[in-house]
Write a protein that holds these residues in place. Structure first.
Motif, PDB file in Angstrom:
ATOM      1  N   MET A  64      -5.096 -11.307  -2.080  1.00 15.95           N
ATOM      2  CA  MET A  64      -4.632 -11.999  -3.280  1.00 15.95           C
ATOM      3  C   MET A  64      -3.168 -12.391  -3.164  1.00 15.95           C
ATOM      4  SD  MET A  64      -7.067 -12.295  -5.523  1.00 15.95           S
ATOM      5  CE  MET A  64      -6.246 -12.609  -7.074  1.00 15.95           C
TER       6      MET A  64
ATOM      7  N   GLN B 171     -10.976  -2.614  -2.252  1.00 17.07           N
ATOM      8  CA  GLN B 171      -9.812  -2.829  -3.120  1.00 17.07           C
ATOM      9  C   GLN B 171      -8.510  -3.082  -2.369  1.00 17.07           C
ATOM     10  OE1 GLN B 171      -8.311   0.764  -4.972  1.00 17.07           O
ATOM     11  NE2 GLN B 171     -10.377   1.573  -4.937  1.00 17.07           N
TER      12      GLN B 171
ATOM     13  N   THR C  53     -14.994  -5.769  -5.476  1.00 17.45           N
ATOM     14  CA  THR C  53     -13.570  -5.435  -5.571  1.00 17.45           C
ATOM     15  C   THR C  53     -13.345  -3.956  -5.311  1.00 17.45           C
ATOM     16  OG1 THR C  53     -13.318  -7.167  -7.189  1.00 17.45           O
ATOM     17  CG2 THR C  53     -11.542  -5.576  -7.035  1.00 17.45           C
ATOM     18  N   LEU C  54     -14.176  -3.120  -5.916  1.00 19.81           N
ATOM     19  CA  LEU C  54     -14.017  -1.683  -5.718  1.00 19.81           C
ATOM     20  C   LEU C  54     -14.298  -1.294  -4.273  1.00 19.81           C
ATOM     21  CD1 LEU C  54     -15.513  -0.347  -9.049  1.00 19.81           C
ATOM     22  CD2 LEU C  54     -13.134  -0.254  -8.300  1.00 19.81           C
TER      23      LEU C  54
ATOM     24  N   THR D 281       0.809  -1.205   0.000  1.00 18.78           N
ATOM     25  CA  THR D 281       0.000   0.000   0.000  1.00 18.78           C
ATOM     26  C   THR D 281       0.849   1.264   0.000  1.00 18.78           C
ATOM     27  OG1 THR D 281      -0.199  -0.449   2.334  1.00 18.78           O
ATOM     28  CG2 THR D 281      -2.132  -0.845   0.968  1.00 18.78           C
TER      29      THR D 281
ATOM     30  N   LEU E 162       1.509  -7.653  -8.470  1.00 22.54           N
ATOM     31  CA  LEU E 162       1.222  -7.387  -7.056  1.00 22.54           C
ATOM     32  C   LEU E 162       2.299  -7.960  -6.144  1.00 22.54           C
ATOM     33  CD1 LEU E 162      -2.631  -7.989  -6.782  1.00 22.54           C
ATOM     34  CD2 LEU E 162      -1.391  -5.825  -6.639  1.00 22.54           C
TER      35      LEU E 162
ATOM     36  N   LEU F  76      -1.176 -10.545 -10.996  1.00 23.17           N
ATOM     37  CA  LEU F  76      -0.754 -11.207  -9.761  1.00 23.17           C
ATOM     38  C   LEU F  76       0.758 -11.091  -9.593  1.00 23.17           C
ATOM     39  CD1 LEU F  76      -1.684 -12.878  -7.298  1.00 23.17           C
ATOM     40  CD2 LEU F  76      -1.008 -14.896  -8.580  1.00 23.17           C
TER      41      LEU F  76
ATOM     42  N   MET G 253      -5.811  -4.726 -11.985  1.00 25.05           N
ATOM     43  CA  MET G 253      -6.095  -6.012 -11.335  1.00 25.05           C
ATOM     44  C   MET G 253      -7.356  -6.700 -11.843  1.00 25.05           C
ATOM     45  SD  MET G 253      -5.467  -5.142  -7.368  1.00 25.05           S
ATOM     46  CE  MET G 253      -7.051  -5.920  -7.036  1.00 25.05           C
ATOM     47  N   PHE G 254      -8.205  -5.938 -12.519  1.00 25.76           N
ATOM     48  CA  PHE G 254      -9.508  -6.485 -12.900  1.00 25.76           C
ATOM     49  C   PHE G 254      -9.463  -7.856 -13.598  1.00 25.76           C
ATOM     50  CE2 PHE G 254     -12.843  -2.841 -12.829  1.00 25.76           C
ATOM     51  CZ  PHE G 254     -12.667  -2.751 -11.467  1.00 25.76           C
TER      52      PHE G 254
ATOM     53  N   MET H 257      -7.710 -10.449 -13.211  1.00 31.72           N
ATOM     54  CA  MET H 257      -7.540 -11.659 -12.399  1.00 31.72           C
ATOM     55  C   MET H 257      -8.710 -11.883 -11.445  1.00 31.72           C
ATOM     56  SD  MET H 257      -4.547 -10.833  -9.686  1.00 31.72           S
ATOM     57  CE  MET H 257      -4.788  -9.769  -8.292  1.00 31.72           C
ATOM     58  N   ILE H 258      -9.572 -10.889 -11.312  1.00 31.90           N
ATOM     59  CA  ILE H 258     -10.715 -11.048 -10.419  1.00 31.90           C
ATOM     60  C   ILE H 258     -11.984 -11.387 -11.195  1.00 31.90           C
ATOM     61  CG2 ILE H 258     -12.225  -9.715  -8.905  1.00 31.90           C
ATOM     62  CD1 ILE H 258      -9.507  -8.375  -7.997  1.00 31.90           C
TER      63      ILE H 258
ATOM     64  N   ARG I 270      -2.630   6.659  -8.841  1.00 28.55           N
ATOM     65  CA  ARG I 270      -1.936   5.372  -8.873  1.00 28.55           C
ATOM     66  C   ARG I 270      -2.788   4.243  -8.306  1.00 28.55           C
ATOM     67  NH1 ARG I 270       3.571   4.597  -5.609  1.00 28.55           N
ATOM     68  NH2 ARG I 270       2.095   4.719  -3.889  1.00 28.55           N
TER      69      ARG I 270
ATOM     70  N   ARG J 175      -3.870   0.914 -10.317  1.00 25.96           N
ATOM     71  CA  ARG J 175      -3.531  -0.438  -9.851  1.00 25.96           C
ATOM     72  C   ARG J 175      -4.768  -1.314  -9.795  1.00 25.96           C
ATOM     73  NH1 ARG J 175       0.320   0.356  -4.587  1.00 25.96           N
ATOM     74  NH2 ARG J 175       2.235   0.967  -5.662  1.00 25.96           N
ATOM     75  N   THR J 176      -5.852  -0.768  -9.261  1.00 30.28           N
ATOM     76  CA  THR J 176      -7.077  -1.553  -9.152  1.00 30.28           C
ATOM     77  C   THR J 176      -7.600  -1.944 -10.526  1.00 30.28           C
ATOM     78  OG1 THR J 176      -7.591  -0.319  -7.145  1.00 30.28           O
ATOM     79  CG2 THR J 176      -9.357  -1.626  -8.109  1.00 30.28           C
TER      80      THR J 176
ATOM     81  N   ALA K  16       8.390  -2.699  -2.399  1.00 36.00           N
ATOM     82  CA  ALA K  16       8.116  -1.828  -1.257  1.00 36.00           C
ATOM     83  C   ALA K  16       8.980  -2.205  -0.063  1.00 36.00           C
ATOM     84  CB  ALA K  16       6.647  -1.906  -0.891  1.00 36.00           C
TER      85      ALA K  16
ATOM     86  N   ILE L 268      -8.413  -6.496  -0.969  1.00 40.50           N
ATOM     87  CA  ILE L 268      -8.314  -7.511  -2.014  1.00 40.50           C
ATOM     88  C   ILE L 268      -6.840  -7.738  -2.362  1.00 40.50           C
ATOM     89  CG2 ILE L 268      -8.898  -8.070  -4.398  1.00 40.50           C
ATOM     90  CD1 ILE L 268     -11.414  -7.985  -3.008  1.00 40.50           C
ATOM     91  N   VAL L 269      -6.108  -6.647  -2.488  1.00 46.10           N
ATOM     92  CA  VAL L 269      -4.685  -6.766  -2.816  1.00 46.10           C
ATOM     93  C   VAL L 269      -3.980  -7.612  -1.772  1.00 46.10           C
ATOM     94  CG1 VAL L 269      -2.530  -5.504  -3.033  1.00 46.10           C
ATOM     95  CG2 VAL L 269      -4.593  -4.606  -4.076  1.00 46.10           C
TER      96      VAL L 269
ATOM     97  N   PHE M  65     -16.958  -7.014  -9.545  1.00 46.10           N
ATOM     98  CA  PHE M  65     -16.311  -5.716  -9.648  1.00 46.10           C
ATOM     99  C   PHE M  65     -16.789  -4.762  -8.557  1.00 46.10           C
ATOM    100  CE2 PHE M  65     -15.470  -6.626 -14.316  1.00 46.10           C
ATOM    101  CZ  PHE M  65     -14.199  -7.070 -14.018  1.00 46.10           C
TER     102      PHE M  65
END
Lengths: 295, 290
Positions: free
Chosen positions: A289, A282, A278-279, A16, B172, B169, B108-109, B111-112, B100, B104-105, B179, A285-286, A275
């Protein structure tokens, strides 16, 4: 095998807040433009497929088959959605998907949360490893035994069969996420509870569980998404009216031959809840995953 | 009452999980192994023990070897692409820029999204006459491709879909690794006057390699098991040109109801996954020391 587990843990911190890189100077306009262009190029393929699906779902058949393609200059129609919703018992399939995904993710939490607490608290690596093995095993390898067992029990096509089969998707996912949340609880929390005369099970239920509610929400949402997305299990364990949406749309291919418009409408509707969820979550979710990365 | 239960809390809490592990994981695997020594097509007659017949049959089965080859081809191609693109995307999304998080989100779409539904969209885009992909290829002067109807192109086409889905993935996982990198080596490189390319090759890449290996391992294991997109887009076709081991085992076991032989193929598939996992774990252990 434990290597993989520690590796998974090692990558666990959510991406993050990366440390700021001083390299790119803020003022450089050229650099900014280059960055904007690169980001656009990177996002284009990811989004194009959904763009194409959505626009096609609103096109009349003649516009779908036109070359050169009509990007925006077509008269939108809802015919495809109407066809998708009426040609098959759509409400029925939607209910199936909702019931199965909701029940299996709740069941996953119910079983996974106490196990995760126990693993985190008592370092039960063996249990953790057996779950990791489940993560490695090919899902197809479960299908034959499940099919045979559920056929023998006359359960093929019932909710319990689908829900139970989805628990092997939702429950390891829950454990992998929750172990990290429980491990992050400081020991003092437990000690304080004990001093106050809280028993061990009581500490779990009255202290640890409420403190890790955000984790459970994450686990629940991810479990729901993966159960919702599942195709394999539902393909062999559902039949007729008990199909879930992914299987229903797959069968639609055979039944309607290649009538792309309604199929794209179908595909769009299926993905909508995923979706939205997910939104809504979010960042979580990261984390989820990359942590379990359970497919 | 609670006092008594408290003494065994470490067994009580994971008890439901243990039951599920045994009933839903151990039993099915044990049963698959058991069936792999039998001949059975379901029904009332019990499975017939045939010893190692299924094993020898698989060793002499050209379709089995073909499916292994196709699996290896598909996995190498798709995971190779994903790792390269995923690392690149991670470096990109590591930069600071406005929006950003949203970018990023959005990235990612894929894979979801529901794989079976996404696969249909790709199936439409691959269509040789009305598909958008051929239009795009031709508009830059490319040839007309048959994509999933061409036996030589079908695996690369499916690899593109897999790459599209799972590059995020890799991104990520690598992003998390980026980081967590220490800052000192980068400062040292800067002091030494290293340019961005040199810094990437000599500092970033070596520091990241353990994380990249983990991402590759995750993807390798899952790519071997790829089912949804192949089943929906080609169902193994044209002919058997995209029939990976996973799909071949599924067909033998659940389409033709050859439970015994199908189970033997599934045992092979499981072994393949474990071999990859072990080899990569060793590799990782070595890069960690080095």
């Amino acid at each position: 095998m434990s290597e993989i587990l520690t590796a998974t843990r090692a990558t666990a911190p959510p991406p993050t807040r990366p440390v700021a890189r001083p390299r790119r100077r803020r003022g450089s306009i050229l650099g900014r433009i280059a960055l904007a262009v690169t980001v656009t190029v990177a996002l284009a393929p990811a989004l194009f497929v959904f763009f194409w699906m959505l626009t096609s779902s609103f096109k009349q058949q003649v516009d779908i088959y036109t070359i050169p393609p009509k990007w925006f200059d077509f008269t939108p129609t809802l015919d495809n959605y109407q066809a998708a919703l009426t040609r098959t018992p759509f409400a029925r399939y939607m209910t199936n998907s909702l019931v199965v995904a909701t029940c299996s993710s709740l069941l996953g939490l119910l079983i996974g949360v106490p196990a995760a607490y126990s693993i985190a608290r008592y370092r039960q690596t063996k249990l953790s490893l057996s779950l990791l093995t489940a993560r490695l095993l090919p899902g197809v390898a479960y299908l034959v035994p499940f099919f045979v067992a559920f056929t023998a029990l006359r359960m093929v096509g019932t909710y319990p069969a689908l829900i139970l089969s989805h628990v092997i998707i939702t429950f390891p996912l829950t454990v992998f996420i929750m172990v990290n949340f429980f491990a992050a609880l400081p020991d003092e929390v437990h000690d304080a509870a004990q001093v106050d005369g809280c028993g061990k099970l009581e500490t779990f239920w009255r202290i640890a569980v409420p403190l890790t509610r955000p984790g459970m929400l994450t686990a629940g949402i991810l479990a729901f998404i993966f159960s919702w997305n599942d195709f394999k299990m539902a393909l062999i364990l559902s039949d007729g009216d008990s199909r879930t949406l992914p299987v229903a749309v797959f069968n639609f291919v055979h039944e309607a031959s290649l009538d792309w418009g309604p199929m794209m409408a179908y595909a769009s509707i299926i993905m909508l809840p995923v979706f939205v969820l997910t939104l809504a979550a979010q960042r979580h979710i990261v984390t989820g995953m990359t942590m379990g990365s359970v497919k | 009452m609670l006092d008594v239960l408290d003494r065994y809390d470490r067994y009580i809490l994971p008890a439901p999980a243990l039951i599920v592990v045994v009933a839903m994981l151990a039993f099915p695997i044990g049963y698959t192994v058991y069936l792999s020594f039998h001949e059975w097509s379901g029904g009332l007659r019990p499975p017939e023990f045939v010893g190692l017949d299924n094993l020898t049959r698989s060793l002499g089965d050209s379709q089995f070897w073909g499916s292994i080859w196709r699996t290896v081809y598909f996995v190498t191609l798709s995971v190779g692409l994903q790792v390269v693109l995923g690392v690149g995307a991670a470096l990109l999304f590591h930069q600071r820029f406005p929006g950003r998080g949203v970018a990023r989100t959005l990235f990612m779409f894929p894979m979801i999204a529901t794989p079976a539904a996404v696969a249909l969209v790709w199936k439409m885009m691959f269509d040789p006459t009305i598909g958008i992909l051929n239009y795009l290829v031709q508009s830059v002067g490319g040839p007309t491709l048959l994509w999933i109807s061409d036996a030589n192109l079908v695996i690369p086409a499916l690899a593109i879909v897999d790459t599209w889905m799972w590059t995020p993935l890799v991104m990520l996982i690598v992003l998390a690794g980026l980081a967590a990198l220490p800052q000192e080596p980068f400062e040292a490189a800067k002091v030494d006057g290293a340019g961005p390319v040199r810094t990437f090759v000599s500092v970033t890449l070596p520091l990241l390699s353990p994380v990249i290996l983990v991402a590759a391992l995750f993807r390798l294991i899952d790519a071997i098991k790829t089912f949804d997109i192949i089943k929906v887009i080609t169902d193994g076709g044209p002919g058997t040109a995209s029939e990976t081991l996973n799909l071949y085992a599924f067909k033998q076991g659940l389409s033709y109801l050859h439970f015994g032989y199908g189970s033997m193929l599934l045992v092979w598939l499981t072994l393949l996954v474990f071999v990859v996992a072990i080899v990569f774990t060793r590799l990782r252990a070595r890069t960690d020391q080095g």
